[in-house]
Design an enzyme around this catalytic site. Structure first.
Site, PDB file in Angstrom:
ATOM      1  N   HIS A 293      -2.402  -2.731  -5.815  1.00  0.00           N
ATOM      2  CA  HIS A 293      -2.832  -2.401  -4.459  1.00  0.00           C
ATOM      3  C   HIS A 293      -4.355  -2.448  -4.359  1.00  0.00           C
ATOM      4  CE1 HIS A 293      -3.588   0.813  -1.194  1.00  0.00           C
ATOM      5  NE2 HIS A 293      -3.519  -0.400  -0.653  1.00  0.00           N
TER       6      HIS A 293
ATOM      7  N   SER B 279       0.813  -1.220   0.000  1.00  0.00           N
ATOM      8  CA  SER B 279       0.000   0.000   0.000  1.00  0.00           C
ATOM      9  C   SER B 279       0.844   1.267   0.000  1.00  0.00           C
ATOM     10  CB  SER B 279      -0.926   0.014   1.230  1.00  0.00           C
ATOM     11  OG  SER B 279      -0.168  -0.054   2.422  1.00  0.00           O
TER      12      SER B 279
END
Length: 281
Positions: free
Chosen positions: A139, A118
């Site tokens: 992500h 992330s």
């Protein structure tokens, strides 16, 4: 149909495995202990079971989805015969680089090597493998089955064809991909981490009750969930390490984690997954 491997059977890995299996992909779900794999598959079974109970899927569809998921504790077995590997391990650079080194050694040359990071640099992760041009970021957001967006992150050496294949996979799994430059936090977490930190500081400074802090964003900014509620869903550990990573990579004080988050991490108050965070569950 593409076959994929998920490295990491936690909240994110299990969620990605679920949506991939629902989309018709065969999935190898790997973690370092049998109990972690079993827990991940158990989470998927509960999600899919609720869909069956609500008659959103048939019994045949239910069984087919679960039948596409295979659990293992061996990375060699996980990546055998797959076209894409998605790493969903803890958000620590040393862990990810070690995994990508192994993935580069074990996978065929045409396999897409993807990270669900992330905040961490895809370019740095890719530097640990023999094939940095095949490394891309995908992500996903938590909870994966419900969140529509995926940030597809292009590292400095990522081939355009790999980016497209990763985006195509995301679309095939029912998600909306956006293509992002490899910068700390990408797009969404650069926004979210500021909100996370501010929410934690408001609690630490006792500006208002937890409930009222969350009501402020929900009713005043039309957010579907309060920031404290969101941190409890995401996990205080994930929030803390995301902020820590952004702070270390940007050196910007606004991303320096609020001390309260470190205190919660040390006392294992990680949110819903431990039964206590900003709220008690």
């Amino acid at each position: 149909m593409m076959k994929i491997a998920l490295i990491g059977a936690g909240t994110m890995g299990a969620g990605i495995a679920q949506i991939a299996a629902e989309a018709g992909y065969d999935v190898n779900l790997m973690d370092i202990k049998d109990e972690y794999v079993e827990k991940g598959i158990g989470t998927i079974k509960r999600f899919i079971g609720r869909k069956l109970e609500k008659e959103k899927i048939t019994k045949e569809q239910h069984d087919d989805i679960l039948g596409r998921i295979n659990g293992t504790t061996e990375i060699k077995d996980a990546v055998e015969g797959v076209q894409m590997v998605i790493e969903a391990a803890p958000e620590k650079m040393d862990i990810k680089k070690e995994l990508f080194k192994k993935m580069g050694e074990l996978c065929e040359k045409n396999v897409i090597l993807s990270s669900n990071t992330s905040t961490l640099s895809i370019t740095e992760i890719a530097s640990s493998t023999r094939y940095p041009e095949r490394v891309v970021g995908t992500h996903f957001f938590n909870p994966v089955p419900l969140m529509r967006l995926v940030e597809v992150v292009k590292g400095d050496k990522t081939e355009a064809a790999i980016v497209k294949k990763a985006a195509d996979f995301c679309e095939g799994a029912g998600k909306t991909p956006i293509i992002v430059k490899d910068v700390p936090g990408f797009i969404v977490n650069r926004f979210l981490c500021l909100l996370y930190n501010e929410g934690a500081y408001q609690v630490q400074d006792q500006i208002a009750s937890n409930e009222d802090i969350d009501k402020g964003l929900k009713l005043g900014a039309n957010h579907p969930m309060g920031i404290l509620e969101l941190m409890d869903v995401v996990g205080i550990d994930i929030v803390y390490y995301a902020l820590q990573s952004l702070w270390e990579s940007t050196k910007e004080e606004r991303y320096k984690p609020c001390p309260l988050l470190r205190e919660m991490l040390d006392s294992n108050r990680l949110g819903r997954k431990t039964g206590e965070g900003f709220y008690t569950y």
